[in-house]
Enzyme design. Structure first.
Site, PDB file in Angstrom:
ATOM      1  N   HIS A   1       0.816  -1.223   0.000  1.00 50.62           N
ATOM      2  CA  HIS A   1       0.000   0.000   0.000  1.00 50.62           C
ATOM      3  C   HIS A   1       0.845   1.267   0.000  1.00 50.62           C
ATOM      4  CE1 HIS A   1      -4.093  -1.674   0.782  1.00 50.62           C
ATOM      5  NE2 HIS A   1      -3.341  -2.738   0.980  1.00 50.62           N
TER       6      HIS A   1
ATOM      7  N   ASP B   1       3.568   9.504  -0.617  1.00 48.62           N
ATOM      8  CA  ASP B   1       2.371   8.729  -0.250  1.00 48.62           C
ATOM      9  C   ASP B   1       2.161   7.636  -1.283  1.00 48.62           C
ATOM     10  OD1 ASP B   1       0.052   8.127   1.197  1.00 48.62           O
ATOM     11  OD2 ASP B   1      -0.592  10.221   1.269  1.00 48.62           O
TER      12      ASP B   1
HETATM   13  C1  GDG Z   1      -2.083   3.756   3.377  1.00 50.67           C
HETATM   14  C2  GDG Z   1      -1.047   4.462   2.478  1.00 50.67           C
HETATM   15  C3  GDG Z   1      -2.702   4.383   0.601  1.00 50.67           C
HETATM   16  C4  GDG Z   1      -8.953   9.448   7.765  1.00 50.67           C
HETATM   17  N1  GDG Z   1      -9.333  10.080   8.901  1.00 50.67           N
HETATM   18  C5  GDG Z   1     -10.445   9.472   9.313  1.00 50.67           C
HETATM   19  C6  GDG Z   1     -10.743   8.431   8.417  1.00 50.67           C
HETATM   20  N2  GDG Z   1      -9.813   8.452   7.481  1.00 50.67           N
HETATM   21  C7  GDG Z   1      -9.804   7.533   6.328  1.00 50.67           C
HETATM   22  C8  GDG Z   1      -9.820   8.286   5.015  1.00 50.67           C
HETATM   23  C9  GDG Z   1      -9.202   7.246   4.082  1.00 50.67           C
HETATM   24  C10 GDG Z   1      -8.199   6.508   5.000  1.00 50.67           C
HETATM   25  O1  GDG Z   1      -8.611   6.764   6.338  1.00 50.67           O
HETATM   26  C11 GDG Z   1      -6.791   7.048   4.843  1.00 50.67           C
HETATM   27  O2  GDG Z   1      -6.254   6.533   3.672  1.00 50.67           O
HETATM   28  P1  GDG Z   1      -5.023   7.232   2.945  1.00 50.67           P
HETATM   29  O3  GDG Z   1      -4.863   6.559   1.633  1.00 50.67           O
HETATM   30  O4  GDG Z   1      -5.323   8.680   2.775  1.00 50.67           O
HETATM   31  O5  GDG Z   1      -3.741   7.113   3.879  1.00 50.67           O
HETATM   32  P2  GDG Z   1      -3.023   5.989   4.850  1.00 50.67           P
HETATM   33  O6  GDG Z   1      -3.790   5.812   6.097  1.00 50.67           O
HETATM   34  O7  GDG Z   1      -1.636   6.474   5.048  1.00 50.67           O
HETATM   35  O8  GDG Z   1      -3.033   4.622   4.014  1.00 50.67           O
HETATM   36  C12 GDG Z   1      -1.758   5.285   1.400  1.00 50.67           C
HETATM   37  C13 GDG Z   1      -3.614   3.599   1.532  1.00 50.67           C
HETATM   38  O9  GDG Z   1      -2.855   2.869   2.505  1.00 50.67           O
HETATM   39  C14 GDG Z   1      -4.481   2.616   0.756  1.00 50.67           C
HETATM   40  O10 GDG Z   1      -3.724   1.802  -0.091  1.00 50.67           O
HETATM   41  O11 GDG Z   1      -3.498   5.197  -0.228  1.00 50.67           O
HETATM   42  O12 GDG Z   1      -0.810   5.859   0.532  1.00 50.67           O
HETATM   43  O13 GDG Z   1      -0.183   5.306   3.239  1.00 50.67           O
HETATM   44  O14 GDG Z   1     -10.155   6.328   3.633  1.00 50.67           O
HETATM   45  O15 GDG Z   1     -11.138   8.651   4.692  1.00 50.67           O
HETATM   46  N3  GDG Z   1     -11.800   7.624   8.544  1.00 50.67           N
HETATM   47  C15 GDG Z   1     -12.636   7.849   9.595  1.00 50.67           C
HETATM   48  N4  GDG Z   1     -12.407   8.844  10.508  1.00 50.67           N
HETATM   49  C16 GDG Z   1     -11.343   9.680  10.386  1.00 50.67           C
HETATM   50  O16 GDG Z   1     -11.170  10.611  11.210  1.00 50.67           O
HETATM   51  N5  GDG Z   1     -13.706   7.051   9.742  1.00 50.67           N
END
Ligand code: GDG
Length: 431
Positions: free
Chosen positions: A125, A336
């Protein structure tokens, strides 16, 4: 998994003093969840140590933050052995196995050692670093060999796959690399490909629309609406890779350079704490508190707070509601793997009056969302300018860019990602 059914196996998120006897099993709809606890010592050395103190920073190109220790790596291997041991009795002979992320690289080897030969795939990821960075890790060769025990290895972007190939060539020479990008080492072939993760576009749209009546979403709308302010949003786990410090500086520069926005724009940054026990995370947390405090101290008015910085979790649908009513979203990680928030923001918009995404070229999502306002997160002036551009962009241009991004999101949604990976995994062993 909900539609296909299957077994989800992993850490429960809990700690317990004794070695776990057997996984806890819960069956909900068509999914069986099998989870095991970690011992506090394993959590320290495996999860906080090797995974998040060595691999996470190195894979995000923070070489100086990456700390390698033998005992942590040994625990990483031992925990993976333990996972394999507990997973084994639960596997059926016709199961395919999909392993996720850097915490579990040795799992396929451990399963094969115990006689399991079913199709086993690995999806990373986070970014995969170029060999010139990867080689800083003393055990990079072992990890690369572990990856060769999978039938298919998937990455978020072509850049990550290229970096992976750079390591293959360094370790085994260019003859190990097949014309289709597969890798053959010691008579075993591993396929490797690009599988950018997507979002559930329809699901997010529904969440965003349905949540408009929720109390929290209404509150944000009412307060900004009262003063006719534009809303800017950012949502990130509090992590040094997300570029929050640079973003806060860029927002301050934006207010300084375009003073017509004073009292007219409200920036909501949601950043739930994560991995708070690691020093680098505590540091960035302090720095962000200072940076937001400085901007607010400098620009705030009696009835206006320029940055609202919240270290809280919100339900997912509420977040989508916040996004739908924002005119701009700032996603400016310094590195990222993908960044799902960027995709969620686009999916959550009202197509008739969509907000604009400011997106770092160093996020995997930039390879697909080329109609966003693409920025270098370290270019403070450039990001400040992009914020201004996002907030002043004419409606027809916003609509056009939004439509282009939606086409990509739909083509490459979460279902497409899942199907492509699973189909390729099944095929990889039939060739
Ligand atoms: C890893 C990789 C890759 C965020 N705050 C809250 C919340 N979120 C949710 C978002 C989104 C998820 O969490 C975060 O996903 P990201 O992709 O932005 O980032 P990482 O956590 O670092 O994830 C990344 C990912 O894996 C998937 O392959 O894209 O690059 O680092 O869905 O909406 N959800 C809730 N409350 C929050 O306060 N419920």
């Amino acid at each position: 998994m909900k539609s296909r059914g299957g077994l989800w196996f992993g850490w429960s998120g809990n700690l317990s003093e004794s070695e776990p006897a057997e996984p806890d099993i819960t069956i909900r709809r068509k999914i069986t969840y099998a989870t095991i606890d970690l011992r506090p010592e394993d959590y320290e050395l495996y999860y906080m140590g090797f995974c998040n103190g060595a691999l996470w920073p190195l894979f995000h190109y923070f070489i100086g933050e990456s700390r390698y220790r033998d005992d942590q790596y040994e625990t990483y291997q031992r925990v993976n052995r333990q996972f394999a041991k507990h997973l084994l009795p639960l596997l059926k002979s016709d199961d395919i196995v999909w392993v996720h992320d850097y915490h579990l690289i040795p799992l396929a080897r451990e399963l094969r050692k115990r006689g399991r030969e079913q199709p086993t795939g690995f999806f990373l990821h986070i970014p995969f670093p170029h060999i010139e960075v990867l080689r800083a890790l003393p055990v990079h060769g072992e990890l690369m060999r572990d990856l060769m025990d999978y039938d298919l290895v998937g990455f978020q972007t072509q850049r990550d796959l290229n970096s992976f190939h750079s390591a293959v060539v360094e370790l085994w020479g260019s003859e190990a690399l097949g014309p289709d990008g597969s890798i053959t080492v010691g008579g075993r072939t591993t396929k490797a490909g690009v599988y950018p993760i997507g979002v559930d576009v329809e699901g997010i749209q529904e969440e965003a629309v349905d949540s408009m009546d929720k109390q929290a979403v209404k509150r944000v709308r009412t307060v900004a609406g009262m003063f006719g302010r534009s809303r800017v949003i950012g949502v990130d786990r509090l992590d040094y890779s997300k570029g929050l410090l640079e973003r806060f500086e860029a927002y301050e520069r934006f207010l300084e350079t375009y003073p017509e926005n004073l009292n007219r724009v409200s920036y909501l940054q949601i950043a739930p704490h994560s991995r708070s026990d690691i020093r680098a995370y505590a540091e960035i947390r302090n720095q962000l508190e200072q940076a937001s405090g400085r901007t607010n101290g400098r620009f705030a008015d009696l009835d206006w707070t320029p940055i609202r910085y919240l270290n809280r979790n919100y339900p997912h649908d509420v977040l989508m509601g916040f996004m739908r009513q924002s005119q701009a979203c700032l996603i400016t990680p310094v590195r990222d793997g993908m960044n799902l928030v960027a995709k969620e923001f686009v999916a959550a918009q009202d197509p008739d009056d969509p907000g604009m995404l400011v997106l770092s070229t160093l996020a995997g999502a930039a390879a697909e969302l080329t109609s966003a306002l693409l920025v270098n997160p370290n270019d403070i002036r450039g990001v400040a300018h992009a914020i201004q551009q996002a907030l002043t962009m004419p409606l027809n241009e916003r609509r056009e860019r939004h439509q282009q991004m939606m086409e990509t999101l739909r083509k490459n949604d979460i279902h497409a990602w899942h199907n492509r990976f699973v189909n390729d995994l099944v095929e990889s062993v039939h060739q």
